[in-house]
Scaffold this motif. Sequence first.
Motif, short mmCIF file in Angstrom:
data_model
loop_
_atom_site.label_atom_id
_atom_site.label_comp_id
_atom_site.label_asym_id
_atom_site.label_seq_id
_atom_site.Cartn_x
_atom_site.Cartn_y
_atom_site.Cartn_z
N HIS A 1 0.84 -1.20 0.00
CA HIS A 1 0.00 0.00 0.00
C HIS A 1 0.88 1.25 0.00
O HIS A 1 1.98 1.26 0.57
N GLY A 2 0.37 2.29 -0.63
CA GLY A 2 1.15 3.51 -0.70
C GLY A 2 0.30 4.75 -0.82
O GLY A 2 -0.94 4.69 -0.87
N LEU A 3 0.98 5.88 -0.85
CA LEU A 3 0.36 7.18 -1.03
C LEU A 3 0.85 7.76 -2.35
O LEU A 3 2.03 7.61 -2.70
N PRO A 4 -0.01 8.43 -3.11
CA PRO A 4 0.44 9.03 -4.37
C PRO A 4 1.60 10.01 -4.14
O PRO A 4 1.50 10.90 -3.30
N ALA A 5 2.67 9.81 -4.88
CA ALA A 5 3.81 10.74 -4.76
C ALA A 5 3.37 12.15 -5.11
O ALA A 5 3.87 13.13 -4.54
N SER A 6 2.41 12.28 -6.02
CA SER A 6 1.91 13.59 -6.42
C SER A 6 1.22 14.30 -5.26
O SER A 6 1.21 15.54 -5.19
N ALA A 7 0.63 13.53 -4.32
CA ALA A 7 -0.04 14.13 -3.17
C ALA A 7 0.98 14.77 -2.23
O ALA A 7 0.75 15.86 -1.69
N PHE A 8 2.11 14.10 -2.03
CA PHE A 8 3.18 14.69 -1.22
C PHE A 8 3.73 15.94 -1.91
O PHE A 8 3.94 16.97 -1.26
N ARG A 9 3.96 15.86 -3.20
CA ARG A 9 4.50 17.02 -3.94
C ARG A 9 3.52 18.18 -3.90
O ARG A 9 3.92 19.34 -3.64
N ALA A 10 2.23 17.92 -4.11
CA ALA A 10 1.23 18.98 -4.06
C ALA A 10 1.18 19.60 -2.66
O ALA A 10 1.02 20.82 -2.52
N GLY A 11 1.33 18.76 -1.62
CA GLY A 11 1.33 19.27 -0.26
C GLY A 11 2.52 20.17 0.03
O GLY A 11 2.39 21.21 0.68
N LEU A 12 3.69 19.79 -0.46
CA LEU A 12 4.89 20.61 -0.28
C LEU A 12 4.73 21.95 -0.98
O LEU A 12 5.10 23.00 -0.43
N ILE A 13 4.20 21.92 -2.20
CA ILE A 13 4.00 23.16 -2.95
C ILE A 13 2.97 24.05 -2.26
O ILE A 13 3.15 25.27 -2.14
N SER A 14 1.89 23.45 -1.77
CA SER A 14 0.86 24.22 -1.07
C SER A 14 1.41 24.86 0.20
O SER A 14 1.04 25.99 0.55
N THR A 15 2.31 24.15 0.87
CA THR A 15 2.90 24.68 2.11
C THR A 15 3.68 25.96 1.86
O THR A 15 3.79 26.81 2.76
N CYS A 16 4.21 26.12 0.66
CA CYS A 16 4.99 27.32 0.34
C CYS A 16 4.17 28.60 0.49
O CYS A 16 4.72 29.68 0.69
N ARG A 17 2.84 28.47 0.43
CA ARG A 17 1.98 29.65 0.61
C ARG A 17 2.15 30.23 2.00
O ARG A 17 1.99 31.44 2.21
N LEU A 18 2.46 29.37 2.98
CA LEU A 18 2.62 29.84 4.36
C LEU A 18 3.89 30.66 4.53
O LEU A 18 4.01 31.44 5.47
#
Length: 215
Positions: free
Chosen positions: A79-96
Amino acid sequence: MAFAKKEKVAITPPNLKMVKFKVQGTAPLVQNKFSARVLEGMAKKQAEGSTAQKSAKREPKDFDRCVKEATHTSDNGWHGLPASAFRAGLISTCRLLGFPMTLAKLSVFVVADGYETDRFGVTPLVKITKGKPKRTDFAVRNETGVADIRPRPMWDEGWEAMVTIRFDADQFTVSDVTNLLARMGEQVGIGAGRPDSKDSTGMGWGTFKVIGGAA
């Protein structure tokens, strides 16, 4: 005697580095993958066009099958998590942090541990290294307001994963990437019901902390 002109270099070569982190869930993790079976049904109806049966008999809901179909599973069975979900989360965090998301898109990438393949595409995955999903039934309302029960896979708090990040070292330092992932875990999250959910303010799911340093 002729002399060659000196070439002025304005563009430096790529300076990409990789770093690996161990993360641990500080809240349950829930997945809500769009199943291939549902997509197959949609494709069939579209192919049939106006001849599709509008009053087709509704199949009984197989709750366990729904859970399995909502779970991201690699071609090798883990089982895994989409790598794109981690990448999208990192990019979204940059807003902070006031860092331009347009630059972050070009500077931060997540390396897949494997892939999930079906008729509708290939999904790069980050392996979940600790924890097992359990069926959890959620009472929800559809967009039409009709009540429904949605069975979904849930990992208990304490789930773990190893996340490998490739980044532009001219934009970020290792410390920057470490702090970016830590902020993502606490403030953005991953999976369904995360704090940064597009559809709600979240359910308190999908948060995590960094427990393994950069390597």
